[in-house]
Motif scaffolding. Structure first.
Motif, PDB file in Angstrom:
ATOM      1  N   ARG A 696      25.041 -54.916   2.608  1.00  0.00           N
ATOM      2  CA  ARG A 696      25.337 -56.055   3.465  1.00  0.00           C
ATOM      3  C   ARG A 696      25.441 -55.563   4.912  1.00  0.00           C
ATOM      4  O   ARG A 696      26.107 -54.566   5.180  1.00  0.00           O
ATOM      5  N   LEU A 697      24.782 -56.291   5.825  1.00  0.00           N
ATOM      6  CA  LEU A 697      24.808 -55.990   7.259  1.00  0.00           C
ATOM      7  C   LEU A 697      25.308 -57.253   7.961  1.00  0.00           C
ATOM      8  O   LEU A 697      24.672 -58.312   7.878  1.00  0.00           O
ATOM      9  N   TYR A 698      26.464 -57.141   8.639  1.00  0.00           N
ATOM     10  CA  TYR A 698      27.071 -58.347   9.168  1.00  0.00           C
ATOM     11  C   TYR A 698      27.960 -58.014  10.361  1.00  0.00           C
ATOM     12  O   TYR A 698      28.243 -56.848  10.653  1.00  0.00           O
ATOM     13  N   ASP A 699      28.403 -59.088  11.026  1.00  0.00           N
ATOM     14  CA  ASP A 699      29.362 -59.001  12.120  1.00  0.00           C
ATOM     15  C   ASP A 699      30.761 -59.159  11.532  1.00  0.00           C
ATOM     16  O   ASP A 699      31.038 -60.120  10.802  1.00  0.00           O
ATOM     17  N   ALA A 700      31.652 -58.207  11.813  1.00  0.00           N
ATOM     18  CA  ALA A 700      32.980 -58.236  11.220  1.00  0.00           C
ATOM     19  C   ALA A 700      33.752 -59.499  11.604  1.00  0.00           C
ATOM     20  O   ALA A 700      34.642 -59.937  10.863  1.00  0.00           O
ATOM     21  N   SER A 735      21.854 -67.975  13.770  1.00  0.00           N
ATOM     22  CA  SER A 735      22.564 -67.179  14.764  1.00  0.00           C
ATOM     23  C   SER A 735      22.652 -67.940  16.077  1.00  0.00           C
ATOM     24  O   SER A 735      21.825 -68.820  16.352  1.00  0.00           O
ATOM     25  N   PRO A 736      23.641 -67.620  16.924  1.00  0.00           N
ATOM     26  CA  PRO A 736      23.759 -68.317  18.213  1.00  0.00           C
ATOM     27  C   PRO A 736      22.547 -68.112  19.110  1.00  0.00           C
ATOM     28  O   PRO A 736      22.221 -68.986  19.910  1.00  0.00           O
ATOM     29  N   GLY A 737      21.920 -66.993  19.030  1.00  0.00           N
ATOM     30  CA  GLY A 737      20.768 -66.710  19.880  1.00  0.00           C
ATOM     31  C   GLY A 737      19.713 -65.938  19.110  1.00  0.00           C
ATOM     32  O   GLY A 737      19.827 -65.678  17.899  1.00  0.00           O
ATOM     33  N   ASP A 738      18.644 -65.540  19.819  1.00  0.00           N
ATOM     34  CA  ASP A 738      17.572 -64.783  19.178  1.00  0.00           C
ATOM     35  C   ASP A 738      17.983 -63.342  18.889  1.00  0.00           C
ATOM     36  O   ASP A 738      17.427 -62.701  17.999  1.00  0.00           O
ATOM     37  N   LEU A 739      18.914 -62.775  19.654  1.00  0.00           N
ATOM     38  CA  LEU A 739      19.371 -61.413  19.441  1.00  0.00           C
ATOM     39  C   LEU A 739      20.505 -61.410  18.418  1.00  0.00           C
ATOM     40  O   LEU A 739      21.439 -62.214  18.492  1.00  0.00           O
ATOM     41  N   LEU A 740      20.401 -60.475  17.427  1.00  0.00           N
ATOM     42  CA  LEU A 740      21.406 -60.319  16.382  1.00  0.00           C
ATOM     43  C   LEU A 740      22.109 -58.986  16.590  1.00  0.00           C
ATOM     44  O   LEU A 740      21.445 -57.952  16.692  1.00  0.00           O
ATOM     45  N   LYS A 741      23.434 -59.017  16.628  1.00  0.00           N
ATOM     46  CA  LYS A 741      24.195 -57.796  16.895  1.00  0.00           C
ATOM     47  C   LYS A 741      25.273 -57.601  15.823  1.00  0.00           C
ATOM     48  O   LYS A 741      26.468 -57.799  16.062  1.00  0.00           O
ATOM     49  N   PRO A 742      24.855 -57.221  14.607  1.00  0.00           N
ATOM     50  CA  PRO A 742      25.860 -56.891  13.580  1.00  0.00           C
ATOM     51  C   PRO A 742      26.516 -55.555  13.891  1.00  0.00           C
ATOM     52  O   PRO A 742      25.894 -54.657  14.481  1.00  0.00           O
ATOM     53  N   ASP A 743      27.770 -55.409  13.467  1.00  0.00           N
ATOM     54  CA  ASP A 743      28.501 -54.179  13.772  1.00  0.00           C
ATOM     55  C   ASP A 743      29.002 -53.442  12.536  1.00  0.00           C
ATOM     56  O   ASP A 743      29.662 -52.410  12.659  1.00  0.00           O
ATOM     57  N   THR A 744      28.718 -53.949  11.338  1.00  0.00           N
ATOM     58  CA  THR A 744      29.237 -53.328  10.111  1.00  0.00           C
ATOM     59  C   THR A 744      28.117 -53.246   9.076  1.00  0.00           C
ATOM     60  O   THR A 744      27.407 -54.238   8.833  1.00  0.00           O
ATOM     61  N   LEU A 745      27.965 -52.054   8.477  1.00  0.00           N
ATOM     62  CA  LEU A 745      27.036 -51.827   7.370  1.00  0.00           C
ATOM     63  C   LEU A 745      27.863 -51.473   6.141  1.00  0.00           C
ATOM     64  O   LEU A 745      28.617 -50.494   6.156  1.00  0.00           O
ATOM     65  N   GLN A 746      27.748 -52.255   5.074  1.00  0.00           N
ATOM     66  CA  GLN A 746      28.514 -52.042   3.843  1.00  0.00           C
ATOM     67  C   GLN A 746      27.551 -51.800   2.695  1.00  0.00           C
ATOM     68  O   GLN A 746      26.608 -52.584   2.480  1.00  0.00           O
ATOM     69  N   LEU A 766      22.977 -50.965  16.110  1.00  0.00           N
ATOM     70  CA  LEU A 766      21.601 -51.360  16.358  1.00  0.00           C
ATOM     71  C   LEU A 766      21.534 -52.842  16.701  1.00  0.00           C
ATOM     72  O   LEU A 766      22.289 -53.663  16.177  1.00  0.00           O
ATOM     73  N   THR A 767      20.607 -53.188  17.582  1.00  0.00           N
ATOM     74  CA  THR A 767      20.379 -54.574  17.984  1.00  0.00           C
ATOM     75  C   THR A 767      19.105 -55.079  17.319  1.00  0.00           C
ATOM     76  O   THR A 767      18.062 -54.431  17.392  1.00  0.00           O
ATOM     77  N   TRP A 768      19.208 -56.260  16.680  1.00  0.00           N
ATOM     78  CA  TRP A 768      18.092 -56.859  15.960  1.00  0.00           C
ATOM     79  C   TRP A 768      17.675 -58.141  16.673  1.00  0.00           C
ATOM     80  O   TRP A 768      18.393 -58.651  17.534  1.00  0.00           O
TER      81      TRP A 768
END
Length: 772
Positions: A696-700, A735-746, A766-768
């Motif tokens: 899982r890759l997500y924003d905390a 997502s709120p915008g085109d850029l995705l900025k998750p901060d946690t990899l589980q 990483l920025t997606w």
């Protein structure tokens, strides 16, 4: 004599220089100092499970390739003043290659086995570096490391299945009861064998169906991959053809521009040539007129010189006449003077006066004539000088004009040569451009034809791939249905097999009891007595070096002192179980050749490999026999029996329901292929038969952000390995915008029921981007 001395000295030098190198030992004792270049440093505990039964050890390994391209790292857990502790621990061997780097090894404390204390504190960890076959120690690194293992509430789950043999009294009907029990047990074994064969056949059919399904899936994936590659190749070829077309058009435009420029340059050169020819004709005409004028002036100069010469001659003749006349007059005066002497003075006076007058008049006339001639000579000289100056000026002008004419001729010749070269160059360039245009036209026609053929081929491939995909999908649906039916049938058969195994165990217990009663033993039955052999070789120590995490493999270390002189001695190990002679055949125990008498240690990798992994999923053994054998005469000497209870599990066997699955995870790499996709690689170990890895890759701050990415669960099997997990950003991510900025990899390791075995988290920087 000198030759013999030199030869003997050379042999001694060879022996002392090279024989020591050739005589290096194959096996190294663990007490020897590690080889230079091989080292184990910075041993540390990275992680420990909550129940204290699993520890992840980290270390820095340096391997110089002395024992081969690869080596095996094995940890041995020890405790001071307590031998045999290492058999309670297990770890899967870790393969390393030549070089230096950090590694990690998972070690498990088997406190779920009967006879193992629930908790223990060890104070030493010995790291062994073995060769790739695990039969020789390359280096040994002892480390003082205190680790507390287990938990006081731990209880044994895996218990020994060795038969319990009790004392019985003499019974006159024991033989009959034993025979009946043996017959019943034999019938039960036969029924169990038939059921096992049927189950084996059913499993083989299920495996064949599973293999067919996997092959169909692989074929479908291959066809899809080929279709994708063909589409990509067609797109690349189309792009390449478009680029070639654009390049050809640009080259054609460049050639047309160059041709136009060459034609304009040729016209300019022709015009310059015409103007130069006109200028050359005018200059030639001017040179001809100047030449004629110079010739006329030269003739005039020559005539003036002739006139001047004639006048000079006239003046010279007049001067000579004057001088002659003067001389004549002087002579006449002398004569007159002489005549006057003879004549009278009077006559002479009158005559002399007359003559003097006449001479004076003649002298006056002569002087006047001389002055006139002198004046004419001066004028003639001045005229001659002027004419000479005019002639010199005309000559200089003629020479200047001659030099100018020659320079003009040279310049015209150079310009004519340059114009000729330019014309030849222009013609050559025009021919080259025409050839290039012809080649470009032919290439464009060929590429157009190739594009048309590629388009037709791509359309045919697309149709063929579509048909193959339809066939593969239909085949996959049929195989999925067959797999579902096979799985249901396998579950039914597994339930029947469990019931059959329980019945077989009960019948086996009855058979063993009947055999014990048949023997009418009044004392407790024990293992066969050990008969000492005539061999002089002694076994000094036997211990377990390492056990695998799934309990299917074990490395046995034997310290011995070889004293016999056999032609080809080998040392072997035999694992057995009391009351089951067939158990010896379930173990693969390779022997070790004793290559020299100084060898003191041998390692034996033993593997539990029963004929049926499900029927003999687990087994306990209680005897290990060390024997010496001559490979030439096949004579065997039993050296030492060792009583040691060990628990074994077959590789790939189903994990018992009452044993919790275990495993480890270690993230190796996490990278992006582009802004929209990436992957990660993870090392895992799993004790259960099957499981899966969930990422899982997500924003905390937003748990729902895990839905921004498509990450499929990856199925894994028992054991360990390296797994790749693909990650892709979803185009429909909320997502709120085109850029995705998750901060946690589980990353989570799950068992077959979806329960989490172990998990790890890592910060992601990483920025997606969401694909359009």
């Amino acid at each position: 004599m000198n030759f013999a001395r030199i030869l003997f000295t050379g042999l001694l030098f060879f022996q002392f220089s090279f024989m020591a190198t050739l005589a290096q030992p194959v096996l190294l004792q663990p007490t020897l100092r590690p080889l230079a270049g091989n080292s184990i440093n910075n041993l540390r505990v990275i992680d420990q499970s909550r129940d204290g039964s699993e520890v992840l050890l980290g270390m820095d390994v340096t391997y110089d390739g002395f024992g081969g391209q690869t080596a095996i790292v094995i940890p041995v857990i020890e405790k001071k003043d307590q031998k045999g502790v290492s058999r309670w621990f297990g770890a899967d061997p870790l393969t390393v290659s030549i070089g230096k780097g950090p590694v990690s090894i998972k070690v498990k404390y088997f406190n779920d086995e009967e006879g193992v204390p629930p908790e223990i504190t060890t104070d030493r960890v010995r790291i062994l570096l073995l060769n790739s076959s695990a039969t020789a120690i390359i280096s040994s690194s002892p480390n003082l490391k205190t680790i507390k293992w287990g938990h006081p509430d731990a209880r044994p789950v895996l218990k020994s299945t060795l038969p319990v043999i009790t004392q019985i009294e003499n019974d006159p009907q024991a033989a009959e009861r034993a025979k009946q029990a043996a017959a019943a047990a034999e019938r039960a074994r036969e029924q169990a064998r038939l059921r096992a064969e049927a189950e084996i056949k059913a499993r083989e059919e299920a495996l064949l169906r599973e293999e067919a399904r996997k092959k169909a899936e692989a074929e479908a994936e291959r066809l899809a991959e080929e279709r994708r590659l063909a589409e990509e190749r067609a797109a690349e070829e189309e792009q390449a053809r478009e680029d070639a077309r654009i390049l050809a058009e640009a080259e054609a435009k460049a050639r047309d521009a160059a041709r136009a420029k060459a034609e304009q340059e040729a016209r300019r050169l022709v015009e310059e040539k015409r103007i130069a020819e006109q200028r050359s004709a005018a200059e030639a005409k001017a040179r001809e007129e100047a030449r004629l004028q110079a010739e006329a002036e030269e003739q005039a100069r020559k005539a003036a010189e002739a006139r001047a010469a004639a006048e000079a001659r006239v003046r010279e003749e007049a001067r000579l006449k004057v001088e002659a006349e003067t001389k004549r007059l002087a002579e006449e005066k002398r004569i007159a003077d002489a005549r006057a002497k003879s004549e009278a003075e009077t006559q002479l006076k009158s005559r002399l006066e007359e003559e003097t007058k006449a001479r004076a008049e003649a002298q006056r006339k002569a002087e006047a004539e001389a002055r006139r001639l002198a004046e004419e000579g001066r004028i003639a000289e001045e005229r001659a000088q002027a004419e000479a100056k005019a002639r010199e000026a005309a000559r200089l002008q003629a020479e200047t004009e001659e030099r100018a004419r020659k320079e003009a001729e040279l310049r015209l010749a150079a310009e004519a040569e340059a114009r000729e070269k330019a014309r030849v160059r222009a013609e050559t360039e025009a021919k080259r451009l025409a050839g290039e245009k012809r080649v470009a036209d032919e290439l464009a026609a060929t590429e157009a034809k190739a594009r048309e053929e590629a388009r037709r081929q791509a359309e045919a491939d697309a149709r063929r791939f579509a048909e193959q995909k339809q066939m593969a999908d239909a085949k996959l649906r049929a195989e999925a249905e067959a797999a579902r039916l096979a799985e249901e049938r396998a579950q039914t058969e597994a339930q029947a097999r469990v019931r059959a195994e329980e019945e077989a165990r009960a019948q086996e217990s009855a058979r063993i009891l009947a055999e014990q009663q048949a023997k009418q033993s009044t004392t407790e039955i024990s293992a066969p007595p050990f008969l000492p052999s005539t061999a002089k070789t002694k076994v000094l120590n036997v211990d377990i070096v390492n056990r695998s995490l799934d309990r299917s493999q074990m490395t046995l270390g034997v310290e011995f002192d070889y004293k016999d002189k056999l032609p080809k001695p080998i040392l072997g190990v035999e694992v057995s179980r009391t009351g089951n002679a067939q158990a010896t055949t379930f173990f693969q125990t390779p022997h070790t050749e004793i290559k020299r008498s100084s060898q003191k240690l041998a390692l034996f990798p033993i593997r539990y490999q029963p004929p049926d992994a499900n029927a003999f999923a687990s087994m306990s053994t209680d005897r290990i026999l060390i024997y010496l054998q001559d490979a030439v005469t096949v004579q065997r000497y039993d050296l030492m029996p060792v009583s040691m209870i060990l628990m074994w599990r077959a590789p790939g066997a189903a994990t018992p329901a009452n044993v919790a699955a275990t495993g480890t995870l270690q993230l190796n790499d996490f990278k992006q292929s582009d802004l929209f996709s990436g992957y990660l690689t993870v090392n895992f170990t799993l004790s259960a038969v099957t499981g899966k890895i969930r990422v899982r890759l997500y924003d905390a701050q937003n748990e729902r952000s895990a839905n921004w990415f498509t990450i499929n669960e990856v199925p894994v099997k028992q054991g360990g390995g390296l797994q790749i997990v693909q990650i892709a950003a979803r185009a429909d991510a909320d997502s709120p915008g085109d850029l995705l900025k998750p901060d946690t990899l589980q990353i989570e390791l799950l068992d077959a029921n979806g329960n989490v075995i172990t998990a790890l988290k890592k910060e992601s920087t990483l920025t997606w981007a969401r694909p359009k």
